[in-house]
Scaffold this motif. Structure first.
Motif, short mmCIF file in Angstrom:
data_model
loop_
_atom_site.label_atom_id
_atom_site.label_comp_id
_atom_site.label_asym_id
_atom_site.label_seq_id
_atom_site.Cartn_x
_atom_site.Cartn_y
_atom_site.Cartn_z
N ALA A 107 0.82 -1.21 0.00
CA ALA A 107 0.00 0.00 0.00
C ALA A 107 0.86 1.26 0.00
O ALA A 107 0.56 2.24 -0.70
CB ALA A 107 -0.94 -0.01 1.21
N GLY A 110 1.95 1.90 -3.36
CA GLY A 110 0.87 2.07 -4.34
C GLY A 110 0.69 0.90 -5.27
O GLY A 110 0.19 1.06 -6.39
N PRO A 112 -1.30 -2.37 -6.27
CA PRO A 112 -2.57 -3.07 -6.02
C PRO A 112 -2.31 -4.53 -5.67
O PRO A 112 -1.35 -5.14 -6.15
CB PRO A 112 -3.32 -2.95 -7.35
N ALA A 186 -9.52 -3.86 -1.39
CA ALA A 186 -9.71 -2.41 -1.37
C ALA A 186 -10.29 -1.97 -2.71
O ALA A 186 -9.79 -2.38 -3.77
CB ALA A 186 -8.39 -1.69 -1.09
N GLY A 187 -11.33 -1.16 -2.66
CA GLY A 187 -12.01 -0.75 -3.88
C GLY A 187 -11.09 -0.07 -4.88
O GLY A 187 -11.26 -0.23 -6.10
N ARG A 188 -10.10 0.66 -4.39
CA ARG A 188 -9.21 1.39 -5.30
C ARG A 188 -8.32 0.47 -6.13
O ARG A 188 -7.70 0.92 -7.09
CB ARG A 188 -8.34 2.38 -4.51
N TYR A 189 -8.25 -0.81 -5.74
CA TYR A 189 -7.41 -1.75 -6.48
C TYR A 189 -8.19 -2.58 -7.50
O TYR A 189 -7.59 -3.32 -8.28
CB TYR A 189 -6.70 -2.71 -5.51
N HIS A 190 -9.51 -2.47 -7.47
CA HIS A 190 -10.32 -3.32 -8.34
C HIS A 190 -10.13 -2.97 -9.82
O HIS A 190 -9.92 -3.86 -10.66
CB HIS A 190 -11.80 -3.22 -7.96
N GLN A 191 -10.20 -1.68 -10.15
CA GLN A 191 -10.07 -1.28 -11.55
C GLN A 191 -8.68 -1.58 -12.12
O GLN A 191 -8.57 -2.05 -13.26
CB GLN A 191 -10.41 0.20 -11.73
N PRO A 192 -7.59 -1.31 -11.37
CA PRO A 192 -6.27 -1.69 -11.90
C PRO A 192 -6.17 -3.18 -12.24
O PRO A 192 -5.56 -3.54 -13.25
CB PRO A 192 -5.32 -1.31 -10.76
#
Length: 207
Positions: A107, A110, A112, A186-192
């Motif tokens: 994390a 940065g 994912p 973590a939601g911020r890692y889903h799109q990557p």
């Protein structure tokens, strides 16, 4: 170039790096690098978390220096919620300590990450219906099966047997990074992760 990290968290944590593009270009898995963050026998839970965090940090910095980038995604074996019974406390605590140290470090960089249950990556890595050999206690010996399969596909593992087991499972986790069962916490890692999967699929169609 896409790079994936694999981690098999435990007191002596297995790690591996894998590139889908290198696999496709070379036609083999010889480019996979793997090893183990080995802890002293007497290392307690605090020291283990401390050292694994430092070792992951050093590995990431070295990786960027060699490849000009950080890995794009990391896969960890998912830890099962503890059930107190016939399982020793250390057998449950050390994997969670290692997992926490790894994801905190990822994390901060940065990177994912997601997790796979053992049943998910084994099905993907070994194939449907695969049955591992039995150990001396007549239990399924998945670790030896992972070592044998990694050696078969050309991955160089540590020579020490105990280290080879952890490194082999970390390699398998990295190779199975794109399976549908991936759990992104973590939601911020889903799109990557989705972007990497879509890029892989597009390259497959183009080929």
């Amino acid at each position: 170039m896409t790079w994936i990290l694999g981690f098999d968290p435990s007191k002596s944590t297995g790690w591996a790096t894998f590139s889908p593009e290198r696999r496709k270009a070379d036609g083999n898995f010889a480019h996979v690098r793997c090893g183990v963050f080995q802890m002293p026998e007497g290392a307690d839970h605090y020291y283990t978390g401390d050292q694994i965090g430092l070792k992951v940090t050093a590995m990431l910095r070295e990786f960027k220096q060699e490849n000009g980038q950080f890995p794009d995604f990391a896969v960890l074996e998912q830890q099962i919620l503890a059930k107190v019974g016939n399982t020793s406390a250390d057998a449950m605590i050390y994997p969670w300590v290692a997992t926490s140290a790894i994801v905190a470090t990822l994390a901060n960089f940065g990177i994912p990450y997601g997790t796979l249950m053992p049943s998910s990556w084994r099905k993907s890595f070994f194939g449907e219906g695969f049955k591992p050999p039995l150990d001396k206690k007549q239990k399924k010996d998945w670790k030896s099966a992972a070592v044998e399969e990694c050696e078969r596909i050309g991955i160089t593992l540590p020579k020490q047997k105990a280290m080879a087991h952890n490194a082999a499972e970390a390699s398998a986790l990295a190779i199975c990074w794109g399976v549908r069962d991936m759990k992104v916490h973590a939601g911020r890692y889903h799109q990557p992760w989705l972007n990497l999967v879509m890029q892989r699929n597009e390259r497959s169609v183009a080929a």
